[in-house]
Design a protein around this motif. Structure first.
Motif, PDB file in Angstrom:
ATOM      1  N   ASP A  63     -21.085 -14.931 -13.701  1.00  0.00           N
ATOM      2  CA  ASP A  63     -22.040 -14.005 -13.848  1.00  0.00           C
ATOM      3  C   ASP A  63     -23.099 -14.382 -12.871  1.00  0.00           C
ATOM      4  N   ILE A  64     -22.897 -14.483 -11.547  1.00  0.00           N
ATOM      5  CA  ILE A  64     -23.797 -15.186 -10.594  1.00  0.00           C
ATOM      6  C   ILE A  64     -24.633 -13.876  -9.890  1.00  0.00           C
ATOM      7  N   GLY A  65     -23.868 -12.617 -10.150  1.00  0.00           N
ATOM      8  CA  GLY A  65     -24.928 -11.596  -9.684  1.00  0.00           C
ATOM      9  C   GLY A  65     -24.411 -11.355  -8.055  1.00  0.00           C
ATOM     10  N   LEU A  66     -25.062 -10.574  -7.494  1.00  0.00           N
ATOM     11  CA  LEU A  66     -24.957 -10.096  -6.024  1.00  0.00           C
ATOM     12  C   LEU A  66     -25.066 -11.254  -5.262  1.00  0.00           C
ATOM     13  N   LEU A  67     -24.214 -11.588  -4.312  1.00  0.00           N
ATOM     14  CA  LEU A  67     -24.366 -12.735  -3.409  1.00  0.00           C
ATOM     15  C   LEU A  67     -24.064 -12.231  -2.090  1.00  0.00           C
TER      16      LEU A  67
ATOM     17  N   GLY B 250     -29.129 -11.618  -5.511  1.00  0.00           N
ATOM     18  CA  GLY B 250     -29.592 -12.535  -6.339  1.00  0.00           C
ATOM     19  C   GLY B 250     -29.610 -13.961  -5.548  1.00  0.00           C
ATOM     20  N   THR B 251     -28.465 -14.127  -4.652  1.00  0.00           N
ATOM     21  CA  THR B 251     -28.324 -15.551  -3.953  1.00  0.00           C
ATOM     22  C   THR B 251     -28.048 -15.135  -2.640  1.00  0.00           C
ATOM     23  N   ILE B 252     -28.612 -15.884  -1.400  1.00  0.00           N
ATOM     24  CA  ILE B 252     -28.053 -15.873  -0.146  1.00  0.00           C
ATOM     25  C   ILE B 252     -27.742 -17.114   0.229  1.00  0.00           C
ATOM     26  N   VAL B 253     -26.351 -17.079   0.815  1.00  0.00           N
ATOM     27  CA  VAL B 253     -25.821 -18.678   1.177  1.00  0.00           C
ATOM     28  C   VAL B 253     -26.073 -18.662   2.536  1.00  0.00           C
ATOM     29  N   LEU B 254     -26.648 -19.624   3.252  1.00  0.00           N
ATOM     30  CA  LEU B 254     -26.701 -19.554   4.582  1.00  0.00           C
ATOM     31  C   LEU B 254     -25.651 -20.670   5.348  1.00  0.00           C
ATOM     32  N   ALA B 255     -24.696 -20.126   5.842  1.00  0.00           N
ATOM     33  CA  ALA B 255     -23.401 -21.027   6.369  1.00  0.00           C
ATOM     34  C   ALA B 255     -23.490 -21.063   8.017  1.00  0.00           C
ATOM     35  N   VAL B 256     -24.596 -20.910   8.489  1.00  0.00           N
ATOM     36  CA  VAL B 256     -24.178 -20.742  10.046  1.00  0.00           C
ATOM     37  C   VAL B 256     -24.642 -21.800  10.788  1.00  0.00           C
ATOM     38  N   LYS B 257     -24.597 -21.857  12.043  1.00  0.00           N
ATOM     39  CA  LYS B 257     -24.696 -23.261  12.826  1.00  0.00           C
ATOM     40  C   LYS B 257     -26.465 -23.433  12.874  1.00  0.00           C
ATOM     41  N   PRO B 258     -26.623 -24.423  12.657  1.00  0.00           N
ATOM     42  CA  PRO B 258     -28.148 -24.572  12.910  1.00  0.00           C
ATOM     43  C   PRO B 258     -28.639 -24.304  13.996  1.00  0.00           C
ATOM     44  N   GLN B 259     -27.945 -24.422  15.377  1.00  0.00           N
ATOM     45  CA  GLN B 259     -28.739 -23.911  16.704  1.00  0.00           C
ATOM     46  C   GLN B 259     -29.065 -22.364  16.500  1.00  0.00           C
ATOM     47  N   VAL B 260     -28.191 -21.490  15.611  1.00  0.00           N
ATOM     48  CA  VAL B 260     -28.802 -20.100  15.759  1.00  0.00           C
ATOM     49  C   VAL B 260     -29.692 -19.717  14.425  1.00  0.00           C
ATOM     50  N   ALA B 261     -30.042 -20.578  13.636  1.00  0.00           N
ATOM     51  CA  ALA B 261     -30.699 -20.295  12.421  1.00  0.00           C
ATOM     52  C   ALA B 261     -32.144 -19.667  12.613  1.00  0.00           C
ATOM     53  N   ALA B 262     -32.766 -19.874  13.702  1.00  0.00           N
ATOM     54  CA  ALA B 262     -34.129 -19.520  13.790  1.00  0.00           C
ATOM     55  C   ALA B 262     -33.939 -17.978  14.358  1.00  0.00           C
ATOM     56  N   GLU B 263     -32.995 -17.441  15.039  1.00  0.00           N
ATOM     57  CA  GLU B 263     -32.715 -16.086  15.279  1.00  0.00           C
ATOM     58  C   GLU B 263     -32.274 -15.156  14.093  1.00  0.00           C
ATOM     59  N   LEU B 264     -31.778 -15.746  13.140  1.00  0.00           N
ATOM     60  CA  LEU B 264     -30.943 -15.422  11.876  1.00  0.00           C
ATOM     61  C   LEU B 264     -32.142 -15.105  10.872  1.00  0.00           C
ATOM     62  N   LEU B 265     -33.076 -15.962  10.620  1.00  0.00           N
ATOM     63  CA  LEU B 265     -33.978 -15.876   9.611  1.00  0.00           C
ATOM     64  C   LEU B 265     -34.736 -14.687   9.213  1.00  0.00           C
ATOM     65  N   PRO B 266     -35.135 -13.955  10.304  1.00  0.00           N
ATOM     66  CA  PRO B 266     -35.585 -12.687  10.220  1.00  0.00           C
ATOM     67  C   PRO B 266     -34.756 -11.510   9.362  1.00  0.00           C
TER      68      PRO B 266
ATOM     69  N   ASN C 158     -37.262 -12.540  -6.031  1.00  0.00           N
ATOM     70  CA  ASN C 158     -36.667 -13.397  -6.940  1.00  0.00           C
ATOM     71  C   ASN C 158     -35.231 -14.152  -6.257  1.00  0.00           C
ATOM     72  N   THR C 159     -34.972 -13.766  -4.994  1.00  0.00           N
ATOM     73  CA  THR C 159     -33.600 -14.133  -4.551  1.00  0.00           C
ATOM     74  C   THR C 159     -33.788 -15.852  -4.243  1.00  0.00           C
ATOM     75  N   LEU C 160     -32.472 -16.164  -4.401  1.00  0.00           N
ATOM     76  CA  LEU C 160     -32.376 -17.764  -4.158  1.00  0.00           C
ATOM     77  C   LEU C 160     -31.618 -17.933  -2.832  1.00  0.00           C
ATOM     78  N   VAL C 161     -32.084 -18.679  -2.140  1.00  0.00           N
ATOM     79  CA  VAL C 161     -31.429 -18.888  -0.695  1.00  0.00           C
ATOM     80  C   VAL C 161     -30.856 -20.638  -0.838  1.00  0.00           C
ATOM     81  N   LEU C 162     -29.615 -20.585  -0.582  1.00  0.00           N
ATOM     82  CA  LEU C 162     -28.897 -21.812  -0.497  1.00  0.00           C
ATOM     83  C   LEU C 162     -28.414 -22.083   0.813  1.00  0.00           C
ATOM     84  N   SER C 163     -28.862 -22.888   1.343  1.00  0.00           N
ATOM     85  CA  SER C 163     -28.469 -23.313   2.754  1.00  0.00           C
ATOM     86  C   SER C 163     -27.855 -24.565   2.791  1.00  0.00           C
ATOM     87  N   ILE C 164     -26.653 -24.568   3.742  1.00  0.00           N
ATOM     88  CA  ILE C 164     -25.854 -25.523   3.855  1.00  0.00           C
ATOM     89  C   ILE C 164     -25.768 -25.881   5.445  1.00  0.00           C
TER      90      ILE C 164
END
Length: 277
Positions: free
Chosen positions: A11-15, A73-89, A98-104
């Motif tokens: 029942d996690i919803g849209l991911l 409902g949930t966004i999981v960030l599983a990209v390389k840290p070197q490209v994180a800044a350009e992807l955050l927008p 109400n979105t949960l961001v889960l970063s690995i």
């Protein structure tokens, strides 16, 4: 993974999974195997593997047009840290209030994420590669915006990969990355070097490789199942003045494994801090 975790995963919803490389892809396959509806998943991955493309045939939305999916409902960030800044927008554009961001992502702090994703609930997590077979361990830390329900949601997703430890002090995460995040590579190196040492001692290479591989895997499984401390398990293998004791005299000496491992973990911890930017 408990039954209650599975029910929440169902029942996690849209991911949305942003980045579906080895770790992200392994986690996605685990979630789907444990009941996550593929029609509730979108993947953003510019170079999808054959496995990810195959999942898109089962209902996973692969690289949908911007704005095609909302109420994530949930966004999981599983990209390389070197490209994180350009992807955050791009990630911010996907998120609702109400979105949960889960970063690995290794090294990227809650502060870094909050600067690019203001006012969002964020969990920073560090899994490891045994997650691919459900035997990983993940350490996670939430920001102050994470609700109890969102923490349960993050726990359900992470539990699909193995054990979870929650911490309140984010400063621990660099050492966590050095010990458990990078740790599987240290174990694989042990198997490599043990095999090479066996060849140097006169074993045929194929036999040395099989012996090293099965010994490391078997010892790891024994450690997993046994309630005993690793030191006790080591002592149980070591007869006084025997062959194991002779080897351990080298490995536990002043220039042996303990100081070398301390240096290795310290180096990985420093690099994790550097990746924070």
């Amino acid at each position: 993974m408990t039954q209650s975790d599975k029910l929440r995963l169902d029942d996690i919803g849209l991911l949305a999974l942003v980045g579906a490389g080895k770790m992200g892809g392994a986690m996605l396959e685990g979630w789907l195997a444990l009941g996550l509806d593929p029609h509730n998943v979108m993947v953003i991955e510019p170079q999808p593997s054959e496995q990810i493309v195959a999942l898109s045939m089962k209902g996973v939305a692969l690289n949908p047009p911007a704005g095609a999916i909302s109420n994530i409902g949930t966004i999981v960030l599983a990209v390389k840290p070197q490209v994180a800044a350009e992807l955050l927008p791009q990630v911010a554009a996907l998120a609702g209030t109400n979105t949960l961001v889960l970063s690995i992502m290794a090294g990227k702090t809650l502060t870094f994420l909050q600067n690019g994703l203001p006012n969002l609930a964020i969990v920073r997590a560090m899994p490891n590669t045994p997650a691919a077979i459900g035997r990983g361990i993940t350490v996670a830390v939430p920001n102050s915006a994470v609700t109890a329900e969102q923490k349960q949601r993050a726990h359900a997703l992470l539990a699909a990969s193995g054990a979870i430890e929650w911490v309140a002090d984010e400063r621990l995460m660099d050492a966590v990355t050095a010990v458990s995040g990078s740790g599987p590579a240290y174990v694989f190196l042990l198997a490599e070097t043990l095999a090479r040492a066996g060849v140097a001692a006169g074993l045929p290479e194929d036999l040395a490789v099989r012996l090293a591989r099965e010994t490391v895997a078997g010892a790891g499984e024994l450690l997993h199942r046994s309630p005993l401390d690793p030191a006790i398990l080591r002592q149980n293998v070591t007869s006084p003045a025997g062959t194991t004791a002779a080897a351990l005299d080298v490995l536990m000496g002043a220039d042996g494994l303990d100081p070398l491992m301390r240096q290795a973990v310290a180096a990985a911890t420093r690099r994790s801090k550097e990746l924070a930017g």
